[in-house]
Design an enzyme around this catalytic site. Structure first.
Site, PDB file in Angstrom:
ATOM      1  N   ASP A  66       0.887  -1.163   0.000  1.00 13.59           N
ATOM      2  CA  ASP A  66       0.000   0.000   0.000  1.00 13.59           C
ATOM      3  C   ASP A  66       0.927   1.215   0.000  1.00 13.59           C
ATOM      4  OD1 ASP A  66      -1.721   2.145   0.768  1.00 13.59           O
ATOM      5  OD2 ASP A  66      -3.069   0.719   1.722  1.00 13.59           O
TER       6      ASP A  66
ATOM      7  N   GLU B 252     -12.594   2.099  -0.275  1.00  6.90           N
ATOM      8  CA  GLU B 252     -11.888   3.087  -1.089  1.00  6.90           C
ATOM      9  C   GLU B 252     -11.770   2.694  -2.553  1.00  6.90           C
ATOM     10  OE1 GLU B 252      -8.180   3.799   0.902  1.00  6.90           O
ATOM     11  OE2 GLU B 252      -9.101   5.108   2.389  1.00  6.90           O
TER      12      GLU B 252
ATOM     13  N   HIS C 168     -10.289  -6.700  -1.788  1.00  2.00           N
ATOM     14  CA  HIS C 168      -8.902  -6.731  -1.339  1.00  2.00           C
ATOM     15  C   HIS C 168      -8.824  -6.974   0.161  1.00  2.00           C
ATOM     16  CE1 HIS C 168     -10.134  -2.481  -1.130  1.00  2.00           C
ATOM     17  NE2 HIS C 168      -9.218  -2.302  -0.197  1.00  2.00           N
TER      18      HIS C 168
END
Length: 130
Positions: A28, A87, A92
């Site tokens: 990330d 988001e 995920h």
């Protein structure tokens, strides 16, 4: 096409951790803590629980060695797992080195690591997967 599908396709660069024919794992770039990894299915589905049974069961098997590598690479009590999915409309799983439940608090400010810091985190994890 989601941003994650573009990452899988190589249209957007990423700090890849691992990949197989069904899943892709990468850092990330705005992590909660250093070593925060995203694991995504290569099939584009918004909600994790809309994945087929095979994908749903295999995502954890794919994530396990990555989680173990994260635990070795970064000082933590364990690798936490979270599914938020708000988001990006692409299923995920977040793998995050944690020392307390608060380390999984997504309302906190995110880190903004440099490319060098991201590359370092990538190398620490991938070296343990080799």
């Amino acid at each position: 096409m989601t941003i994650f599908s573009k990452i899988i396709a190589g249209q957007i660069p990423s700090y890849k951790i691992a990949e197989n024919n069904r899943f892709y794992a990468f850092l990330d770039i705005f992590p909660l803590v250093k070593g925060h990894v995203l694991v995504i299915p290569k099939t584009e589905v918004d909600n994790l629980f809309d994945l087929g049974d095979d994908y749903l069961s295999e995502i954890l098997v794919f994530a396990r060695p990555i989680a173990k590598a994260i635990e070795q690479a970064f000082p933590c009590n364990r690798c936490g797992i979270s599914v938020v999915g708000l988001e990006v409309p692409h299923a995920h799983v977040h793998l995050i080195p944690i020392n307390s439940a608060d380390d999984l608090n997504f309302t906190r400010g995110k880190l903004q690591p440099t490319p060098e810091e991201l590359k370092d985190a990538q190398q620490k994890i991938t070296a343990l997967l080799a």
